[in-house]
Design a protein around this motif. Structure first.
Motif, PDB file in Angstrom:
ATOM      1  N   ALA A 252      24.675  -1.220  -6.311  1.00 52.39           N
ATOM      2  CA  ALA A 252      23.220  -1.005  -6.675  1.00 52.39           C
ATOM      3  C   ALA A 252      22.389  -1.312  -5.374  1.00 52.39           C
ATOM      4  O   ALA A 252      22.744  -2.120  -4.559  1.00 52.39           O
ATOM      5  CB  ALA A 252      22.893  -2.064  -7.639  1.00 52.39           C
ATOM      6  N   PRO A 253      21.584  -0.490  -5.106  1.00 44.30           N
ATOM      7  CA  PRO A 253      20.741  -0.498  -3.940  1.00 44.30           C
ATOM      8  C   PRO A 253      20.197  -2.082  -3.835  1.00 44.30           C
ATOM      9  O   PRO A 253      19.646  -2.459  -4.933  1.00 44.30           O
ATOM     10  CB  PRO A 253      19.555   0.288  -3.996  1.00 44.30           C
ATOM     11  N   PRO A 254      20.018  -2.577  -2.694  1.00 45.24           N
ATOM     12  CA  PRO A 254      19.570  -3.969  -2.514  1.00 45.24           C
ATOM     13  C   PRO A 254      17.956  -3.815  -2.678  1.00 45.24           C
ATOM     14  O   PRO A 254      17.340  -2.641  -2.459  1.00 45.24           O
ATOM     15  CB  PRO A 254      19.776  -4.188  -0.768  1.00 45.24           C
ATOM     16  N   GLN A 255      17.521  -4.983  -3.407  1.00 41.62           N
ATOM     17  CA  GLN A 255      16.109  -5.003  -3.622  1.00 41.62           C
ATOM     18  C   GLN A 255      15.165  -4.970  -2.382  1.00 41.62           C
ATOM     19  O   GLN A 255      13.907  -4.479  -2.249  1.00 41.62           O
ATOM     20  CB  GLN A 255      15.856  -6.306  -4.311  1.00 41.62           C
ATOM     21  N   LEU A 256      15.814  -5.260  -1.282  1.00 41.02           N
ATOM     22  CA  LEU A 256      15.085  -5.530  -0.187  1.00 41.02           C
ATOM     23  C   LEU A 256      14.420  -4.111   0.362  1.00 41.02           C
ATOM     24  O   LEU A 256      13.389  -3.933   0.872  1.00 41.02           O
ATOM     25  CB  LEU A 256      15.646  -6.129   1.012  1.00 41.02           C
ATOM     26  N   ASN A 257      15.408  -3.259   0.498  1.00 39.33           N
ATOM     27  CA  ASN A 257      14.911  -1.747   0.498  1.00 39.33           C
ATOM     28  C   ASN A 257      13.938  -1.430  -0.121  1.00 39.33           C
ATOM     29  O   ASN A 257      12.835  -0.694   0.469  1.00 39.33           O
ATOM     30  CB  ASN A 257      16.219  -0.824   0.807  1.00 39.33           C
ATOM     31  N   LEU A 258      13.805  -1.534  -1.452  1.00 40.41           N
ATOM     32  CA  LEU A 258      12.738  -1.047  -2.396  1.00 40.41           C
ATOM     33  C   LEU A 258      11.558  -1.675  -2.196  1.00 40.41           C
ATOM     34  O   LEU A 258      10.381  -1.180  -1.970  1.00 40.41           O
ATOM     35  CB  LEU A 258      12.944  -1.215  -3.915  1.00 40.41           C
ATOM     36  N   ILE A 259      11.586  -3.200  -1.680  1.00 38.00           N
ATOM     37  CA  ILE A 259      10.311  -3.772  -1.209  1.00 38.00           C
ATOM     38  C   ILE A 259       9.605  -3.253  -0.159  1.00 38.00           C
ATOM     39  O   ILE A 259       8.800  -3.086   0.249  1.00 38.00           O
ATOM     40  CB  ILE A 259      10.796  -5.473  -1.275  1.00 38.00           C
ATOM     41  N   LEU A 260      10.550  -3.216   1.088  1.00 42.14           N
ATOM     42  CA  LEU A 260       9.959  -2.632   2.154  1.00 42.14           C
ATOM     43  C   LEU A 260       9.404  -1.199   2.081  1.00 42.14           C
ATOM     44  O   LEU A 260       8.231  -0.837   2.595  1.00 42.14           O
ATOM     45  CB  LEU A 260      11.125  -2.398   3.237  1.00 42.14           C
ATOM     46  N   MET A 261       9.962  -0.478   1.173  1.00 43.09           N
ATOM     47  CA  MET A 261       9.415   1.197   1.149  1.00 43.09           C
ATOM     48  C   MET A 261       8.250   0.829   0.270  1.00 43.09           C
ATOM     49  O   MET A 261       7.002   1.557   0.510  1.00 43.09           O
ATOM     50  CB  MET A 261      10.480   1.813   0.210  1.00 43.09           C
ATOM     51  N   GLY A 262       8.061   0.011  -0.609  1.00 39.68           N
ATOM     52  CA  GLY A 262       6.799  -0.213  -1.500  1.00 39.68           C
ATOM     53  C   GLY A 262       5.697  -0.749  -0.386  1.00 39.68           C
ATOM     54  O   GLY A 262       4.299  -0.424  -0.603  1.00 39.68           O
ATOM     55  N   VAL A 263       5.973  -1.800   0.267  1.00 42.30           N
ATOM     56  CA  VAL A 263       5.163  -2.358   1.548  1.00 42.30           C
ATOM     57  C   VAL A 263       4.630  -1.222   2.305  1.00 42.30           C
ATOM     58  O   VAL A 263       3.411  -1.058   2.786  1.00 42.30           O
ATOM     59  CB  VAL A 263       5.638  -3.639   2.263  1.00 42.30           C
ATOM     60  N   GLY A 264       5.433  -0.290   3.004  1.00 38.64           N
ATOM     61  CA  GLY A 264       5.213   0.884   3.355  1.00 38.64           C
ATOM     62  C   GLY A 264       4.610   1.691   3.076  1.00 38.64           C
ATOM     63  O   GLY A 264       3.267   2.255   3.730  1.00 38.64           O
ATOM     64  N   ALA A 265       4.524   2.114   1.791  1.00 48.82           N
ATOM     65  CA  ALA A 265       3.409   3.012   1.111  1.00 48.82           C
ATOM     66  C   ALA A 265       2.170   2.486   0.947  1.00 48.82           C
ATOM     67  O   ALA A 265       1.189   3.109   1.106  1.00 48.82           O
ATOM     68  CB  ALA A 265       4.004   3.268  -0.305  1.00 48.82           C
ATOM     69  N   ALA A 266       2.108   1.240   0.647  1.00 48.97           N
ATOM     70  CA  ALA A 266       0.960   0.466   0.431  1.00 48.97           C
ATOM     71  C   ALA A 266       0.021   0.304   1.908  1.00 48.97           C
ATOM     72  O   ALA A 266      -1.120   0.938   1.879  1.00 48.97           O
ATOM     73  CB  ALA A 266       1.022  -0.981  -0.099  1.00 48.97           C
ATOM     74  N   VAL A 267       0.834   0.148   2.999  1.00 45.84           N
ATOM     75  CA  VAL A 267       0.121   0.139   4.256  1.00 45.84           C
ATOM     76  C   VAL A 267      -0.304   1.711   4.526  1.00 45.84           C
ATOM     77  O   VAL A 267      -1.504   1.840   5.103  1.00 45.84           O
ATOM     78  CB  VAL A 267       1.187  -0.319   5.380  1.00 45.84           C
ATOM     79  N   PHE A 268       0.366   2.579   4.342  1.00 40.50           N
ATOM     80  CA  PHE A 268      -0.004   3.960   4.413  1.00 40.50           C
ATOM     81  C   PHE A 268      -1.170   4.384   3.730  1.00 40.50           C
ATOM     82  O   PHE A 268      -2.134   5.067   4.269  1.00 40.50           O
ATOM     83  CB  PHE A 268       1.295   4.856   4.136  1.00 40.50           C
TER      84      PHE A 268
END
Length: 62
Positions: free
Chosen positions: A15-31
């Protein structure tokens, strides 16, 4: 009668690690936040609108 639980193969995908999903979410919010910030800056730093007039001497000549 009893069912055996099969172990996952060592070659199967994990299963994909949750850290990658969290980082992608934070990156999208910053964008999105930066996008909104720069839209606001473009409104505040825009030059004052001026009237542009072009004289047409025979535009409605019949």
């Amino acid at each position: 009668m009893f069912r055996r639980r099969r172990r996952r193969s060592s070659f199967s995908r994990r299963a994909p690690p949750q850290l990658n999903l969290i980082l992608m979410g934070v990156g999208a919010a910053v964008f999105v936040g930066l996008f909104v910030f720069f839209i606001g800056q473009s409104d505040t730093l825009a030059p004052a609108p001026q009237e542009i007039r072009v004289e047409l001497t025979d535009a409605f000549k019949q």
